[in-house]
Design an enzyme around this catalytic site. Structure first.
Site, mmCIF file in Angstrom:
data_model
loop_
_atom_site.group_PDB
_atom_site.id
_atom_site.type_symbol
_atom_site.label_atom_id
_atom_site.label_comp_id
_atom_site.label_asym_id
_atom_site.label_seq_id
_atom_site.Cartn_x
_atom_site.Cartn_y
_atom_site.Cartn_z
ATOM 1 N N CYS A 161 -16.506 1.125 0.036
ATOM 2 C CA CYS A 161 -15.358 0.132 0.222
ATOM 3 C C CYS A 161 -15.090 0.050 1.690
ATOM 4 O O CYS A 161 -14.300 -0.869 2.331
ATOM 5 C CB CYS A 161 -14.012 0.565 -0.540
ATOM 6 S SG CYS A 161 -13.744 2.365 -0.251
ATOM 7 N N ASP A 183 -17.430 6.352 -2.077
ATOM 8 C CA ASP A 183 -16.428 6.227 -1.262
ATOM 9 C C ASP A 183 -16.214 7.767 -0.720
ATOM 10 O O ASP A 183 -16.898 8.677 -0.974
ATOM 11 C CB ASP A 183 -15.000 5.934 -2.172
ATOM 12 C CG ASP A 183 -13.711 5.673 -1.418
ATOM 13 O OD1 ASP A 183 -13.816 5.600 -0.086
ATOM 14 O OD2 ASP A 183 -12.692 5.938 -2.129
ATOM 15 N N HIS A 241 -7.132 0.552 -6.562
ATOM 16 C CA HIS A 241 -7.195 -0.390 -5.457
ATOM 17 C C HIS A 241 -7.917 -1.605 -5.977
ATOM 18 O O HIS A 241 -9.151 -2.045 -5.597
ATOM 19 C CB HIS A 241 -8.251 0.328 -4.608
ATOM 20 C CG HIS A 241 -8.199 -0.391 -3.109
ATOM 21 N ND1 HIS A 241 -7.262 -1.248 -2.909
ATOM 22 C CD2 HIS A 241 -8.985 -0.029 -2.154
ATOM 23 C CE1 HIS A 241 -7.696 -1.834 -1.731
ATOM 24 N NE2 HIS A 241 -8.566 -0.856 -0.970
ATOM 25 N N ARG A 243 0.870 -1.069 0.090
ATOM 26 C CA ARG A 243 -0.017 -0.142 0.196
ATOM 27 C C ARG A 243 0.987 1.253 -0.053
ATOM 28 O O ARG A 243 1.743 1.289 0.989
ATOM 29 C CB ARG A 243 -0.803 0.082 1.227
ATOM 30 C CG ARG A 243 -1.703 1.343 1.367
ATOM 31 C CD ARG A 243 -2.853 1.142 2.419
ATOM 32 N NE ARG A 243 -4.109 0.414 1.736
ATOM 33 C CZ ARG A 243 -5.109 0.433 2.389
ATOM 34 N NH1 ARG A 243 -5.520 1.125 3.370
ATOM 35 N NH2 ARG A 243 -6.093 -0.348 1.909
ATOM 36 N N ARG A 290 -13.472 -9.483 1.080
ATOM 37 C CA ARG A 290 -11.987 -9.316 0.767
ATOM 38 C C ARG A 290 -11.210 -10.376 1.222
ATOM 39 O O ARG A 290 -10.040 -10.937 0.652
ATOM 40 C CB ARG A 290 -11.738 -7.777 1.899
ATOM 41 C CG ARG A 290 -12.282 -6.631 1.579
ATOM 42 C CD ARG A 290 -11.900 -6.040 0.034
ATOM 43 N NE ARG A 290 -10.351 -5.879 -0.130
ATOM 44 C CZ ARG A 290 -9.585 -4.747 0.399
ATOM 45 N NH1 ARG A 290 -10.345 -3.854 0.907
ATOM 46 N NH2 ARG A 290 -8.503 -4.952 0.226
ATOM 47 N N GLN A 330 -9.550 -4.450 -3.841
ATOM 48 C CA GLN A 330 -10.816 -4.166 -3.420
ATOM 49 C C GLN A 330 -11.806 -4.572 -4.435
ATOM 50 O O GLN A 330 -12.994 -4.915 -4.122
ATOM 51 C CB GLN A 330 -10.899 -2.582 -3.126
ATOM 52 C CG GLN A 330 -12.172 -2.059 -3.011
ATOM 53 C CD GLN A 330 -12.567 -2.413 -1.398
ATOM 54 O OE1 GLN A 330 -11.883 -2.003 -0.521
ATOM 55 N NE2 GLN A 330 -13.728 -2.816 -1.090
#
Ligand code: CP
Ligand code: NVA
Length: 302
Positions: free
Chosen positions: A261, A221, A127, A100, A289, A130
């Site tokens: 998310c 988001d 991402h 990340r 996930r 995700q």
């Protein structure tokens, strides 16, 4: 040949296989208890994480392997060792690296210089891990992906980019409503449209109602992503008409699902009565996930 997941387009050809494997692992977790025995996963996180860190770590444990969490603060990376050297060294110890990062170029450089798979755990552009879980969730809830209308309300950010590209790959229509100045970048729209061809539509608008109308999925988001904290006040002003609330979702299909998310900010990008409503699938989405990433790790490592 080692594979990387820097962009969701890296799994363009087997995205559905990965999603279906995620569904299969979710049903029969015990069958996969030993598949990564003796394997190690390094996880470098430059930014905070609740879901991504926990789900990758638990995924490795449940597959019989081991994960190491590494903060750049505790690594020589934080003291000036290059990402290239870090890639070469970690490749001698571990079987894959989750990363990340603030800067997409760092993820690209890590992938280029490692001999083991690198998985993007969020950067400023994408991402992808995700979105694999999100598409798995949509498939579970709706029974199909092709032909759905997936609508994103808000910032043309990392999650929006990957969701647009992922929607194009699976043949779903993707609508995004963003305030002026916060639209998804043209270079990613071009890629998505070339993947979608004439199978599905990629539509950018500044009108949230146009995006929400007859949508199967309403996704949002945060307005302020990690690293953008100093823009908070301006962003909260600029996004105020882009809140997902009951008056917006009434334009969607009756059986629409709400996705996010997470982490969410009730009262900003989404109201409590939407995220806590029966249409909301955010916690199933978060759970997936784990299952989707197990599928990814099995495909990439074993
Ligand atoms: N959705 C997501 O990536 O959450 P975390 O930042 O908690 O990992
Ligand atoms: N767009 C958000 C996603 C968090 C999971 C961010 O980058 O902070």
């Amino acid at each position: 040949m080692k594979r990387d997941l820097v962009s969701i387009t890296d799994v363009k050809d087997d995205l559905l296989d990965i999603i279906n494997l995620g569904i299969e692992i979710k049903k029969n977790p015990r069958k996969y208890m030993h598949v990564l025995e003796g394997k190690s996963l390094a996880m470098i996180f430059e930014k905070p994480s609740t879901r991504t860190r926990t789900s990758f770590e638990v995924a490795m444990t449940q597959l019989g392997g081991h994960a190491l969490y590494m903060s750049p603060r505790d690594m020589q990376l934080g003291r000036g060792e290059t990402i290239e050297d870090t890639a070469k060294v970690l490749s001698r110890y571990v079987d894959a690296i989750v990363y990340r990062a603030f800067d997409h170029r760092m993820v690209v450089a890590l992938a280029k210089n490692s001999t083991v798979p690198v998985i993007n755990a969020l950067d400023d552009v994408e991402h992808p891990a995700q979105i694999i879980a999100d598409l798995m969730t949509i498939l579970e809830k709706k029974g199909r992906l092709k032909g759905l209308k997936i609508s994103f309300i808000g910032d043309g950010n990392n999650v929006a980019n990957s969701l647009m590209l992922g929607s194009a790959i699976v043949g779903a229509d993707f609508y995004i409503a963003s305030p002026r100045g916060y639209e998804i970048k043209e270079e990613y729209v071009k890629i998505a449209r070339s993947i979608a061809g004439n199978r599905s539509r990629i539509v950018l608008t500044n009108d949230p109602v146009e995006a929400a109308k007859d949508a199967d999925v309403i996704y949002t988001d945060v307005w302020v992503s990690m690293g953008e904290e100093e823009e908070r006040e301006k962003r909260e002003r600029d996004f105020k008409d882009y809140q997902v609330n009951l008056s917006l979702v009434k334009h969607a299909k009756k059986d629409y699902i709400f996705m996010h998310c997470l982490p969410a900010h009730r009262g900003l990008e989404v109201t409590g009565d939407v995220i806590d409503s029966p249409n909301s699938v955010v916690f199933d989405e978060a759970e997936n996930r784990l299952h989707a990433q197990k599928a990814l790790l099995v495909k990439f490592i074993s």
